[in-house]
Design an enzyme around this catalytic site. Structure first.
Site, short mmCIF file in Angstrom:
data_model
loop_
_atom_site.label_atom_id
_atom_site.label_comp_id
_atom_site.label_asym_id
_atom_site.label_seq_id
_atom_site.Cartn_x
_atom_site.Cartn_y
_atom_site.Cartn_z
N SER A 124 0.84 -1.20 0.00
CA SER A 124 0.00 0.00 0.00
C SER A 124 0.87 1.25 0.00
O SER A 124 1.99 1.25 0.53
CB SER A 124 -0.88 -0.01 1.26
OG SER A 124 -1.46 1.25 1.48
N TYR A 148 -2.45 -0.02 10.41
CA TYR A 148 -2.66 -0.74 9.14
C TYR A 148 -1.43 -0.58 8.24
O TYR A 148 -0.88 -1.56 7.73
CB TYR A 148 -3.91 -0.22 8.43
CG TYR A 148 -3.95 -0.55 6.96
CD1 TYR A 148 -4.19 -1.85 6.53
CD2 TYR A 148 -3.71 0.43 6.00
CE1 TYR A 148 -4.21 -2.16 5.18
CE2 TYR A 148 -3.73 0.13 4.65
CZ TYR A 148 -3.97 -1.17 4.24
OH TYR A 148 -3.97 -1.48 2.90
N LYS A 152 1.66 -3.31 6.74
CA LYS A 152 2.14 -3.44 5.36
C LYS A 152 3.66 -3.24 5.29
O LYS A 152 4.38 -3.99 4.61
CB LYS A 152 1.44 -2.41 4.46
CG LYS A 152 -0.05 -2.66 4.26
CD LYS A 152 -0.32 -3.94 3.50
CE LYS A 152 -1.78 -4.08 3.11
NZ LYS A 152 -2.06 -5.37 2.44
N LEU A 199 -13.98 6.04 0.76
CA LEU A 199 -14.79 7.14 0.25
C LEU A 199 -15.79 6.71 -0.82
O LEU A 199 -16.99 7.00 -0.72
CB LEU A 199 -13.88 8.24 -0.30
CG LEU A 199 -14.58 9.41 -1.00
CD1 LEU A 199 -15.44 10.18 -0.01
CD2 LEU A 199 -13.56 10.31 -1.69
#
Length: 339
Positions: A124, A148, A152, A199
């Site tokens: 990410s 989070y 990664k 979103l």
């Protein structure tokens, strides 16, 4: 050639399964269905008119992973499985560390046991933290602003240490920016459980009447309209990035790192306006406080992937919004209703 896709029933995983099957790869999926639906895989088969093997299994259970490798000679793994909500990770970091890191360690140990040493890791752009400049290149300093993102980054470091210890491993670290959109058929798309964390699915659920309004988390960022700016990439473009990566993975390249993004930044307000144009729906919104862990702006320099993988994102903002709306209006409650 047989590819194991962990988290293959999820949003990015299901779209990648479509593209793998379209390229005549044999596909095996592991998914614990904690944030996904087996219905997505039924629809993948419908879209492609091809079959795949599915195991409801959890990477935290090493015996379940071993059983899959015992049943199939796996040539490479595409590793999507993991918890992925930034805000939730701030609230329950231990669960994120345990699930994402322990699950990956179990997977790698089983891969090593079966001498399957080719892996594409779903990383990410969060590993860049709050970048000092834009666009973001692969060589930028790495950090994390939330648990989070830290999982990664830690998994990337684990994979690179693994390669240093054993040069037979071939590892692709694909750093995604913000996947949106859906398959053009409208049969598969993003179907978050509960209230969406991202979103665009939130916008689409407002458009379909499932939610009342979009919350914009901050309008005082140092961006053109004050709202956060992100590099939104169509999920099909992203899936095709994995298809382009696999042949290079089998040339024994060692560790490869690529940004998968469009190289463009769109603000939250621009996304809302784009969705209004695509859906012909008014999207009400309210401004609220910033979320912890969010940064002002983030977009990729995707030049390396273009040069080395012959990959680039081709779909536009309107494509992203149009395909999201097509999926949502055909599936107003996601996979939870029959169609």
């Amino acid at each position: 050639m047989k590819i194991l896709v962990t988290g293959g029933a999820g949003y990015i995983g299901s779209h990648t399964c479509v593209e793998l099957l379209n390229k005549n790869y044999d596909v095996v999926v592991i998914d614990n269905l904690s944030n996904s639906s087996e219905e997505s895989l039924k629809r993948v088969k419908n879209i492609t008119s091809k079959s795949l093997s599915f195991y409801k299994a959890d990477l935290l259970d090493k015996k379940e992973i071993t059983a899959v490798f015992s049943d199939h000679k796996i040539d490479a793994v595409i590793h999507f499985a993991g918890l992925k909500a930034v805000g939730e990770s701030v609230m329950i970091p231990l669960k994120y560390f345990h699930n994402n890191i322990t699950g990956t360690l179990n997977l790698l140990e089983v891969m090593n046991d079966f001498n399957t040493k080719n892996i594409v890791f779903s990383s990410s752009a969060t590993v860049y933290g709050n970048p000092a400049s834009l666009p973001i290149k692969e060589g930028f300093p790495l950090s994390a602003t939330n648990p989070y993102g830290r999982t990664k980054l830690m998994i990337e470091e684990i994979l690179q240490d693994l390669y240093r210890s054993d040069k037979n491993w071939n590892i692709a670290l694909l750093r995604y920016f913000n996947p949106v959109g859906a398959h053009e058929s409208g049969k598969i798309g993003e179907d978050p459980f509960g209230i969406p964390n991202n979103l665009v699915p939130y916008i689409s659920q407002v458009a379909v009447g499932a939610l009342s309004q979009v919350s914009i988390f901050g309008n005082d960022y140092d961006t053109p309209d004050g709202t956060g700016v992100r590099d939104f990439i169509h999920v099909v473009d992203l899936a095709l990035g994995h298809i382009k990566t696999l042949p290079k993975l089998f040339t024994n390249p060692g560790v490869m790192i690529y940004n998968l993004g469009t190289g463009l930044g769109y603000s939250v307000l621009e996304m809302i306006k784009g969705f209004e144009a695509a859906s012909n729906k008014k999207i009400p919104y309210k401004i609220t406080r910033r979320r912890p862990g969010d940064i002002a702006a983030c977009w990729a320099d995707p030049a390396k992937a273009k040069a080395e993988l012959d990959w680039e994102a081709n779909k536009t903002l309107i494509d992203m919004c149009k395909d999201t709306w097509n999926w949502q209006k055909k599936n107003p409650t996601g996979y939870q209703k029959t169609q």
